[in-house]
Design a protein around this motif. Structure first.
Motif, short mmCIF file in Angstrom:
data_model
loop_
_atom_site.label_atom_id
_atom_site.label_comp_id
_atom_site.label_asym_id
_atom_site.label_seq_id
_atom_site.Cartn_x
_atom_site.Cartn_y
_atom_site.Cartn_z
N VAL A 58 0.88 -1.17 0.00
CA VAL A 58 0.00 0.00 0.00
C VAL A 58 0.91 1.22 0.00
O VAL A 58 1.68 1.42 0.93
CB VAL A 58 -0.89 0.03 1.26
N VAL A 59 0.84 2.02 -1.07
CA VAL A 59 1.66 3.23 -1.14
C VAL A 59 0.82 4.41 -0.66
O VAL A 59 -0.25 4.67 -1.22
CB VAL A 59 2.16 3.51 -2.57
N MET A 60 1.29 5.07 0.38
CA MET A 60 0.54 6.19 0.95
C MET A 60 1.27 7.50 0.71
O MET A 60 2.49 7.53 0.58
CB MET A 60 0.38 6.01 2.47
N GLN A 61 0.51 8.56 0.66
CA GLN A 61 1.08 9.90 0.64
C GLN A 61 0.09 10.84 1.32
O GLN A 61 -1.09 10.84 0.96
CB GLN A 61 1.36 10.39 -0.80
N ALA A 62 0.59 11.59 2.29
CA ALA A 62 -0.22 12.61 2.96
C ALA A 62 -1.60 12.10 3.39
O ALA A 62 -2.62 12.73 3.14
CB ALA A 62 -0.36 13.84 2.07
N GLY A 63 -1.62 10.93 4.04
CA GLY A 63 -2.88 10.43 4.60
C GLY A 63 -3.84 9.83 3.60
O GLY A 63 -4.99 9.56 3.92
#
Ligand SMILES: Nc1ncnc2c1ncn2[C@@H]1O[C@H](COP(=O)(O)OP(=O)(O)OP(=O)(O)O)[C@@H](O)[C@H]1O
Ligand SMILES: [Mg+2]
Length: 344
Positions: free
Chosen positions: A205-210
């Motif tokens: 799972v790639v996340m960025q800024a929530g």
């Protein structure tokens, strides 16, 4: 074992929302890695699953139980942190069995489970030692042992390897993978090391800024990144991005044309370092630095004021300042909208 269903989960600290409605379904026995830059919310999400952090919206279910309002001790999870947080005055065996002792498990049962976990983790000969007499890797194994003895439904790891030196990190990575193949316990593993995520996880799972940028198998993300962010986050060295213009199914770039998707406008052409091929009709690039690693040659170049990295399996002796011609492998060209970053 159990699956973990995260539905529209939100988290705010005061007025600031840091997790903006995430959905993730983690299968029974699956190994999922959460990756993303510092501050994107990985630890927060993990701590919400663990019950260490209240949530402001959505639901978390472990197996068929919604656990939103259950304390950590009743969620049947075990968490391993970056700092091992071992009790310094307790022996390895006591550290590993402590949670069971608190839970008032039978003494013989505790001993048996500690011995089994020690066996799995090659800690048997250290059971009587105090943590300060162990190496970093051994301490990390004790921390994992403490999680294993509880035989939880879900393992949660928050950057458990980041305090180890590079070599030990790789070794422990393999041990964690073996452990998962053996126990098949559902695992959520936070790391900002994308190689660790690639090598360990069934899905990333790639996340960025929530927010979630993309979920997929490691090779899915590598071969078909949904956007520029994922494209450059997954893979080391990073994917190259070259500015160009798209029109009539063709990308114009550096006086050459490349087959592209439909659409028109400014784009970035993405090419992984291993997909730049030496060829007389390639794009002219200036060599800055050459780094031979033995197994491959890494070359840093510039093209129209843009940094480019190329990796070759062969050994090359390019000179700094020399111009070489590199051709993007037409089968491995990615195209992103220059403004939105979306894959075209
Ligand atoms: N107790 C807190 N109070 C206020 N803000 C917080 C608190 N804990 C975390 N945050 C904020 O929430 C966001 C997510 O933090 P989190 O620790 O989950 O990030 P992370 O992805 O684990 O980062 P890292 O890779 O550095 O560990 C950050 O912007 C952080 O500043
Ligand atoms: Mg964190």
């Amino acid at each position: 074992m159990a699956d973990v269903k995260i539905t529209d989960i939100r988290k705010s600290y005061g007025a600031v929302e840091v997790i903006h409605g995430l959905n993730i379904d983690i299968g029974d026995g699956e190994f999922v890695a959460l990756v993303g830059p510092s501050g994107c919310g990985k630890s927060t999400l993990l701590r919400m699953i663990a019950g260490l952090e209240p949530i402001n919206g959505g639901t978390i279910a472990i197996g068929d139980r919604v656990v939103n309002n259950l304390p950590p001790s009743q969620r049947d999870i075990a968490m391993v942190f970056q700092t091992y947080a071992l009790y310094p005055h307790k022996s390895v065996a006591e550290n590993m069995g402590f949670a069971l002792k608190v839970a008032k498990a039978d003494k013989a049962d505790i001993e048996r489970r500690v011995r089994e976990a020690a066996e799995i983790l090659s800690l048997t000969e250290y059971l009587d030692r105090k943590p300060r007499h162990l190496s970093g890797g051994q301490r990390q194994r004790v921390a994992m042992g403490r999680a294993i003895v509880r035989d939880p439904q879900v393992f949660l790891f928050d950057e458990p390897l980041s305090n180890l030196d590079a070599k030990l990190r790789i070794q422990m990575r393999t041990e964690i993978k073996e452990l998962h193949q053996r126990l098949k316990t559902t695992t959520v593993f936070v790391t900002h090391d994308q190689i660790e995520a690639m090598t360990l996880a069934d899905r990333i799972v790639v996340m960025q800024a929530g927010r979630i940028e993309q979920v997929g198998t490691p090779l899915d993300l590598y071969d078909n990144p949904a956007n520029e962010f994922v494209a450059t986050f997954i893979g080391a060295p990073s994917m190259n991005l070259l500015a160009g213009d798209l029109a009539d199914g063709k990308i114009r770039l550096g006086g050459q044309t490349f087959a592209g998707p439909p659409g028109a406008g400014r784009v970035k052409m993405g090419i992984r370092p291993e997909h730049l091929l030496l060829s007389d009709d390639g794009l002219p690039m200036e060599v800055k630095v050459v780094e031979p690693t033995g197994s491959e040659t890494m070359v840093f170049l510039t093209f129209e004021n843009q940094d480019v990295t190329a990796v070759f399996r062969e050994r090359h002796t390019f000179q700094s300042g020399e111009t070489v011609h590199l051709k993007p492998d037409p089968d491995h060209i990615h195209v992103f909208d220059a403004v939105t970053g979306a894959r075209l």
